[in-house]
Design an enzyme around this catalytic site. Sequence first.
Site, PDB file in Angstrom:
ATOM      1  N   GLY A 118       0.797  -1.222   0.000  1.00 43.47           N
ATOM      2  CA  GLY A 118       0.000   0.000   0.000  1.00 43.47           C
ATOM      3  C   GLY A 118       0.826   1.267   0.000  1.00 43.47           C
ATOM      4  N   THR A 121      -0.444   6.269   4.781  1.00 43.46           N
ATOM      5  CA  THR A 121      -1.623   6.384   5.627  1.00 43.46           C
ATOM      6  C   THR A 121      -1.253   7.083   6.929  1.00 43.46           C
ATOM      7  OG1 THR A 121      -3.566   5.185   6.452  1.00 43.46           O
ATOM      8  CG2 THR A 121      -1.409   4.198   6.890  1.00 43.46           C
ATOM      9  N   HIS A 123      -1.873   7.320  11.213  1.00 43.82           N
ATOM     10  CA  HIS A 123      -2.334   6.754  12.477  1.00 43.82           C
ATOM     11  C   HIS A 123      -2.302   7.850  13.528  1.00 43.82           C
ATOM     12  CE1 HIS A 123      -2.196   2.825  10.759  1.00 43.82           C
ATOM     13  NE2 HIS A 123      -0.887   2.792  10.657  1.00 43.82           N
ATOM     14  N   LEU A 191      -6.530  -0.663   5.144  1.00 36.29           N
ATOM     15  CA  LEU A 191      -5.845  -1.936   5.370  1.00 36.29           C
ATOM     16  C   LEU A 191      -4.500  -1.918   4.660  1.00 36.29           C
ATOM     17  CD1 LEU A 191      -8.854  -2.812   5.992  1.00 36.29           C
ATOM     18  CD2 LEU A 191      -8.249  -5.028   5.038  1.00 36.29           C
ATOM     19  N   GLY A 203      -1.908  -4.532   9.438  1.00 37.09           N
ATOM     20  CA  GLY A 203      -3.327  -4.847   9.597  1.00 37.09           C
ATOM     21  C   GLY A 203      -4.260  -3.740   9.169  1.00 37.09           C
ATOM     22  N   PHE A 204      -5.111  -3.277  10.098  1.00 41.76           N
ATOM     23  CA  PHE A 204      -6.164  -2.328   9.745  1.00 41.76           C
ATOM     24  C   PHE A 204      -6.136  -1.119  10.670  1.00 41.76           C
ATOM     25  CE2 PHE A 204      -8.008  -5.228  12.851  1.00 41.76           C
ATOM     26  CZ  PHE A 204      -8.663  -4.379  13.743  1.00 41.76           C
ATOM     27  N   CYS A 221      -3.585   6.788   1.034  1.00 39.72           N
ATOM     28  CA  CYS A 221      -3.516   5.553   0.246  1.00 39.72           C
ATOM     29  C   CYS A 221      -3.321   5.824  -1.237  1.00 39.72           C
ATOM     30  CB  CYS A 221      -4.762   4.689   0.483  1.00 39.72           C
ATOM     31  SG  CYS A 221      -4.991   4.242   2.214  1.00 39.72           S
TER      32      CYS A 221
END
Length: 269
Positions: A118, A121, A123, A191, A203-204, A221
């Site tokens: 990917g 992203t 977090h 994901l 993971g997610f 993404c």
Amino acid sequence: MASSIEQFRPQLLDAILPDDASFPINRTVQVQRLGLVDYVPTWQLQETLMDATLAIKVWNRQAETTGEAPQPTPNHLLLCEHPHTYTLGKSGKPEHLLLNEAALEAHEASFHRINRGGDITYHGPGQLVGYPILDLDNFRPDIHWYLRVLEEAVIRTLAGYGLNAGRIAGLTGVWLDWEEGAANPRKICALGVKCSRWVTLHGFALNVNPDLSYFGHIVPCGITDKAVTSLAQELGGATVVSVAEVQERLLPHLLELLGATPTANTTAA
């Protein structure tokens, strides 16, 4: 402030080799609720658990030639939140991070290139992050099936809050207004996984109530034409939900879809 991952490491490593090695198929999962923890030590912990599982699989292959009984491999699930963090997968483009080093510091955010699939992203606090370190040989050695299981667990969890979430063809993750022709598709869960000899990593990331402005500093993404949302935004303040609450709602869905049960020593932070 993020708690130290070291307080969880000993009990996790103690569970790597189950006492009963007579059953090579193990569908129990040790669940660790880590709370708010820094990204890099959590990534290192994932790598440690994966390496230990891979070592068992290597030993099992050798045991086949010596006539010894194979040992079951463990399965782990780390549930946590992170401080503000951006991660870039192997296939991602660095230019999809729109902040320079000074701007990252001003936003109290870190940036890491990592070994999942990917693109980039985010977090951060208010986001439920799940890291299953599973031996898919214990369940079903099929990475596409595994990704759909993760998505389905999130979809069922969101349905419990009255949200109709789903998938968009060709785009991994979970979306709102996902139906073909919908005017405003919005991603609520990202994901990104790695799999080595059927052992999973990463993971997610489900947006419960994060500061969504942090997504404005990346091309999430690598997708430029769709929005990002959260459970809190979709509920419009009518229902206050916490990461801890969503975590406990999601866990039984994920275990059921895997056909797994939690181990007796499942712990909370």
